[in-house]
Design an enzyme around this catalytic site. Structure first.
Site, PDB file in Angstrom:
ATOM      1  N   ILE A  89       0.847  -0.519  -0.099  1.00 36.89           N
ATOM      2  CA  ILE A  89      -0.134   0.628  -0.078  1.00 36.89           C
ATOM      3  C   ILE A  89       1.233   1.115   0.045  1.00 36.89           C
ATOM      4  O   ILE A  89       1.954   0.874   0.234  1.00 36.89           O
ATOM      5  CB  ILE A  89      -1.170  -0.226   1.032  1.00 36.89           C
ATOM      6  CG1 ILE A  89      -0.665   0.611   2.262  1.00 36.89           C
ATOM      7  CG2 ILE A  89      -1.978  -0.961   0.770  1.00 36.89           C
ATOM      8  CD1 ILE A  89      -0.681   0.497   3.784  1.00 36.89           C
ATOM      9  N   GLU A  93       6.005   3.615   4.869  1.00 42.75           N
ATOM     10  CA  GLU A  93       7.256   3.401   4.302  1.00 42.75           C
ATOM     11  C   GLU A  93       7.379   3.938   2.965  1.00 42.75           C
ATOM     12  O   GLU A  93       8.444   3.992   2.249  1.00 42.75           O
ATOM     13  CB  GLU A  93       7.100   1.643   4.053  1.00 42.75           C
ATOM     14  CG  GLU A  93       6.753   0.683   5.198  1.00 42.75           C
ATOM     15  CD  GLU A  93       8.028   1.367   5.726  1.00 42.75           C
ATOM     16  OE1 GLU A  93       9.452   0.365   5.442  1.00 42.75           O
ATOM     17  OE2 GLU A  93       8.435   0.698   7.098  1.00 42.75           O
ATOM     18  N   HIS A 150      -0.815  -6.373   6.268  1.00 42.41           N
ATOM     19  CA  HIS A 150      -0.287  -6.236   7.088  1.00 42.41           C
ATOM     20  C   HIS A 150      -0.788  -5.296   9.129  1.00 42.41           C
ATOM     21  O   HIS A 150      -1.228  -5.047  10.003  1.00 42.41           O
ATOM     22  CB  HIS A 150       0.714  -5.305   6.974  1.00 42.41           C
ATOM     23  CG  HIS A 150       2.372  -4.694   8.334  1.00 42.41           C
ATOM     24  ND1 HIS A 150       1.698  -3.715   9.188  1.00 42.41           N
ATOM     25  CD2 HIS A 150       3.213  -5.766   8.884  1.00 42.41           C
ATOM     26  CE1 HIS A 150       3.217  -3.733  10.170  1.00 42.41           C
ATOM     27  NE2 HIS A 150       3.096  -5.063  10.028  1.00 42.41           N
ATOM     28  N   GLU A 181      -2.635  -5.741  12.795  1.00 41.65           N
ATOM     29  CA  GLU A 181      -1.934  -4.497  13.267  1.00 41.65           C
ATOM     30  C   GLU A 181      -3.638  -3.162  12.831  1.00 41.65           C
ATOM     31  O   GLU A 181      -3.536  -2.119  13.626  1.00 41.65           O
ATOM     32  CB  GLU A 181      -1.226  -3.466  13.322  1.00 41.65           C
ATOM     33  CG  GLU A 181       0.154  -4.610  13.261  1.00 41.65           C
ATOM     34  CD  GLU A 181       1.837  -3.964  12.820  1.00 41.65           C
ATOM     35  OE1 GLU A 181       1.517  -2.676  12.470  1.00 41.65           O
ATOM     36  OE2 GLU A 181       2.819  -4.977  12.938  1.00 41.65           O
ATOM     37  N   HIS A 213       5.111 -12.478  10.432  1.00 39.24           N
ATOM     38  CA  HIS A 213       4.516 -12.454  10.175  1.00 39.24           C
ATOM     39  C   HIS A 213       3.305 -13.282   9.987  1.00 39.24           C
ATOM     40  O   HIS A 213       2.919 -13.821  10.526  1.00 39.24           O
ATOM     41  CB  HIS A 213       3.708 -11.050   9.474  1.00 39.24           C
ATOM     42  CG  HIS A 213       3.231  -9.518  10.293  1.00 39.24           C
ATOM     43  ND1 HIS A 213       3.598  -9.998  11.203  1.00 39.24           N
ATOM     44  CD2 HIS A 213       4.572  -8.069   9.803  1.00 39.24           C
ATOM     45  CE1 HIS A 213       3.619  -8.730  11.873  1.00 39.24           C
ATOM     46  NE2 HIS A 213       4.276  -7.742  11.285  1.00 39.24           N
TER      47      HIS A 213
END
Length: 262
Positions: A89, A93, A150, A181, A213
């Site tokens: 996405i 980051e 994520h 998260e 993960h």
């Protein structure tokens, strides 16, 4: 190649310390790009300082961060640059990566950015179909597929809920997407599943690599892992530890984003 006009593609990934999934995902994305763009030199940069440090300490292999890769390319005389992130996405980051790259813009005649995996509505539709073909086609009537994204505090997180909705809109009523998260959470998925009452849940990561993960939060033995939470609610669970980077269609979409960047 003319020295004055050297072209490069910098492939930026979060990174992984799991060699098994890296070979099948990040390495494969980079080799597909190299194959499609033989006139370009391919460089790698990772954004996770922790993973870069871990690999250096464990394997004595130095992986460059974005700034180091930019400096390396300046040294190598690159003038035309395309930057393609393997991020899912347009989150934190990706924002930071762009800032780092653009701080070197004086040294290049052109810099173009390819977009992360989920940027346009067309991307969302394409990825829904790619995942449904890859994993959804073998689902039985009494099974559901739950994907683990994520998740982020960044506003771009809304794409996960949009994608979950898009699966349903495309007729895949038994495919769900949640996040570790953020929203949608496991709780919201468990609530939705009550109505369907599936016999079996197939869990898979919705991440480029199947690293920490996938191995721990998704399939691990900790009572908080998704596998344990779904088993706790009385469902049989199986896990497919396959990163999105392993799907040929997903790698193809990154190539499309490079083509669209110039």
């Amino acid at each position: 190649m003319n020295h004055k006009n050297k072209k490069a593609i910098l492939v930026v990934s979060f990174g992984t310390s799991h060699d098994d999934t890296r070979k099948l995902t990040i390495d494969k994305i980079e080799s597909d790009i190299a194959h499609a763009y033989p006139d370009f030199i391919i460089y790698r940069a990772w954004t996770s300082k922790m993973i870069i440090k871990k690999i250096f300490e464990r394997d004595h292999i130095r992986i460059l961060n974005v700034c180091e890769a930019m400096e390396q390319m300046i040294q190598d005389g690159i003038s035309e640059l395309i930057v393609q992130p393997t991020h899912v996405i347009n989150g934190i980051e990706n924002d930071l990566m762009k800032q780092d790259v653009l701080s070197y813009s004086d040294h290049f005649s052109s810099i173009h950015f390819g977009t992360p995996l989920l940027t346009s509505t067309q991307d969302n539709d394409f990825v829904v179909e790619a995942v449904a073909q890859e994993l959804g086609s073998s689902l039985r009537e009494d099974e559901v597929l739950v994907l683990m994204g994520h998740g982020t505090t960044h506003y771009a997180n809304s794409v996960y809920a949009a994608l979950d909705y898009t699966f349903k809109d495309h007729g895949y009523s038994r495919i769900f997407l949640g996040t570790v998260e953020a929203y949608p959470s496991t709780e919201s998925i468990l609530r939705q599943l009550k109505a369907l009452n599936p016999r079996r849940v197939v869990l898979a990561p919705f991440m480029i690599v199947a690293g920490d993960h996938a191995k721990n939060d998704l399939a691990g033995d900790d009572p908080d892992s998704w596998r344990c939470q779904f088993e706790q609610s009385g469902m049989e669970v199986s896990c497919i530890l396959k990163g999105l980077g392993e799907y040929p269609k997903i790698r193809q979409l990154f190539l499309t984003h490079i083509a669209q960047s110039v």
